[in-house]
Write a protein that holds these residues in place. Sequence first.
Motif, PDB file in Angstrom:
ATOM      1  N   UNK A 105       3.729  -5.366  -3.402  1.00 29.77           N
ATOM      2  CA  UNK A 105       4.451  -4.644  -2.514  1.00 29.77           C
ATOM      3  C   UNK A 105       4.610  -5.504  -1.077  1.00 29.77           C
ATOM      4  N   UNK A 106       3.864  -6.798  -1.062  1.00 30.60           N
ATOM      5  CA  UNK A 106       4.062  -7.645   0.118  1.00 30.60           C
ATOM      6  C   UNK A 106       4.708  -8.803  -0.282  1.00 30.60           C
ATOM      7  N   UNK A 107       5.428  -8.964  -1.043  1.00 37.65           N
ATOM      8  CA  UNK A 107       5.979 -10.264  -1.829  1.00 37.65           C
ATOM      9  C   UNK A 107       6.860 -10.965  -0.799  1.00 37.65           C
ATOM     10  N   UNK A 108       7.688 -10.240   0.058  1.00 33.50           N
ATOM     11  CA  UNK A 108       8.399 -10.984   0.963  1.00 33.50           C
ATOM     12  C   UNK A 108       7.930 -11.548   2.230  1.00 33.50           C
ATOM     13  N   UNK A 109       7.067 -10.764   2.627  1.00 29.67           N
ATOM     14  CA  UNK A 109       6.150 -10.969   3.724  1.00 29.67           C
ATOM     15  C   UNK A 109       5.164 -12.378   3.328  1.00 29.67           C
ATOM     16  N   UNK A 110       4.682 -12.490   2.149  1.00 28.77           N
ATOM     17  CA  UNK A 110       3.765 -13.654   1.982  1.00 28.77           C
ATOM     18  C   UNK A 110       4.840 -14.635   1.783  1.00 28.77           C
ATOM     19  N   UNK A 285      -7.287 -10.126 -15.330  1.00 28.86           N
ATOM     20  CA  UNK A 285      -7.008  -9.499 -14.195  1.00 28.86           C
ATOM     21  C   UNK A 285      -5.554  -8.967 -14.085  1.00 28.86           C
ATOM     22  N   UNK A 286      -5.353  -7.851 -13.532  1.00 28.18           N
ATOM     23  CA  UNK A 286      -4.022  -7.307 -13.323  1.00 28.18           C
ATOM     24  C   UNK A 286      -3.394  -7.122 -12.078  1.00 28.18           C
ATOM     25  N   UNK A 287      -2.385  -6.772 -12.035  1.00 21.63           N
ATOM     26  CA  UNK A 287      -1.848  -6.592 -10.566  1.00 21.63           C
ATOM     27  C   UNK A 287      -1.740  -5.156  -9.940  1.00 21.63           C
ATOM     28  N   UNK A 288      -2.825  -4.370 -10.439  1.00 22.49           N
ATOM     29  CA  UNK A 288      -2.947  -3.110  -9.982  1.00 22.49           C
ATOM     30  C   UNK A 288      -3.023  -2.960  -8.421  1.00 22.49           C
ATOM     31  N   UNK A 289      -4.087  -3.927  -8.147  1.00 24.83           N
ATOM     32  CA  UNK A 289      -4.248  -3.831  -6.615  1.00 24.83           C
ATOM     33  C   UNK A 289      -2.901  -4.161  -5.890  1.00 24.83           C
ATOM     34  N   UNK A 290      -2.204  -5.167  -6.126  1.00 26.22           N
ATOM     35  CA  UNK A 290      -1.042  -5.514  -5.403  1.00 26.22           C
ATOM     36  C   UNK A 290       0.247  -4.599  -5.575  1.00 26.22           C
ATOM     37  N   UNK A 291       0.265  -3.848  -6.574  1.00 23.57           N
ATOM     38  CA  UNK A 291       1.360  -2.804  -6.965  1.00 23.57           C
ATOM     39  C   UNK A 291       0.770  -1.475  -6.499  1.00 23.57           C
ATOM     40  N   UNK A 292       0.097  -0.905  -7.394  1.00 26.44           N
ATOM     41  CA  UNK A 292      -0.381   0.430  -7.166  1.00 26.44           C
ATOM     42  C   UNK A 292      -1.426   0.793  -6.058  1.00 26.44           C
ATOM     43  N   UNK A 293      -2.181  -0.296  -5.926  1.00 26.30           N
ATOM     44  CA  UNK A 293      -3.194  -0.338  -4.954  1.00 26.30           C
ATOM     45  C   UNK A 293      -2.368  -0.454  -3.435  1.00 26.30           C
ATOM     46  N   UNK A 294      -1.495  -1.086  -3.445  1.00 26.42           N
ATOM     47  CA  UNK A 294      -0.586  -1.403  -2.275  1.00 26.42           C
ATOM     48  C   UNK A 294       0.011   0.078  -1.770  1.00 26.42           C
ATOM     49  N   UNK A 295       0.478   0.808  -2.692  1.00 28.50           N
ATOM     50  CA  UNK A 295       1.008   2.176  -2.369  1.00 28.50           C
ATOM     51  C   UNK A 295      -0.106   3.158  -1.804  1.00 28.50           C
ATOM     52  N   UNK A 296      -1.208   3.032  -2.559  1.00 28.87           N
ATOM     53  CA  UNK A 296      -2.490   3.962  -2.144  1.00 28.87           C
ATOM     54  C   UNK A 296      -2.980   3.572  -0.629  1.00 28.87           C
TER      55      UNK A 296
END
Length: 330
Positions: A105-110, A285-296
């Motif tokens: 969810x933050x890829x452009x900002x990063x 390790x998965x991208x769950x935090x960066x994708x689904x977790x970002x939304x949460x």
Amino acid sequence: MKTVIAGAGALGSVLGGYFAQVGADVTLIARKPHVEAIRAQGLVIEGMRGRQVIRNLKAVVDPAEVRSADFLILGVKSQDTPQTLASLRHLRGKLGAAISVQNGGRKEEELAEAFGREAVVGAATMVGATMPEPGRVIHTSNGATWIGELDGRPSARVEAVAELYRKADLPIEVRPDIRTVIWCKLNQMTAGAAVSCVTRLFLHQVYLDRGLATLFVELCREIAQLAERQGIPLEDFRGFGMKTVCSLPFEDAVESVMARGRAMVEQGITQVKVSTLQDLERGKPTEADQVIGYVVHLAAELQVPVPTVELLYRIIRGVEAAQLASRPTG
């Protein structure tokens, strides 16, 4: 065009290989086993275009070997972004354009934090790929890619990148509303990853089952509230019709998802497995935090309830944590 793929896993290798085929000067930055296999046998791409071996590209492990680039693609898994960008900070001021084909969810900002906002071009992609072993990748879906300046203006560099995609016969569209595209892709990816990881199914199987298609629509509509709160309109794009899914009467929306599943089968697109599920099945390790977790986390910040998204996120994180805890050490 001097092109660098940073974090060249499955997707990045497919893109880099096709770019090299049409004359781009391509360097893949990848893990050592992948680099060694490519140096020994060339990059093997299978899938949508049959079996091909690409040898006219460079593969390196050390990012310091790259001193500049006309075009950089960040393709590393989202959880590895901080470490990867830290290793590339010497390229600040030396890039014509930098895009991310990641899911976070933050890829452009990063990217902007690493290279400066002036270097960043917005992007979203639906190209699918897997890597069964180092040196060999499978192109599973010839989905579209969308790019555009973050401020919506036309630019020569965006057109140059788009032309490279066209030469490589990769579908691409230049969009003045790239932020809308990025958000709609995040919506689709979050919902698709959540259902796929819980069920362990290919994406077309999720779409074809009425119960799972219903769950997918419920998730999309929860996530769409966040776009509305931020003033981001939803639109339909090739491969993910977020406006349709979120605006039709509910049962009609479910039917539209099931129709997408049938179309995937008819087109032979039956091997698409979201990257989060690929990693979960491998015990990585998965991208769950960066994708689904970002939304949460964004929902909590905006005070928007997303109970179904949050429930599935907790299940997936629990499974991932248990798998990682049970891995042999040493």
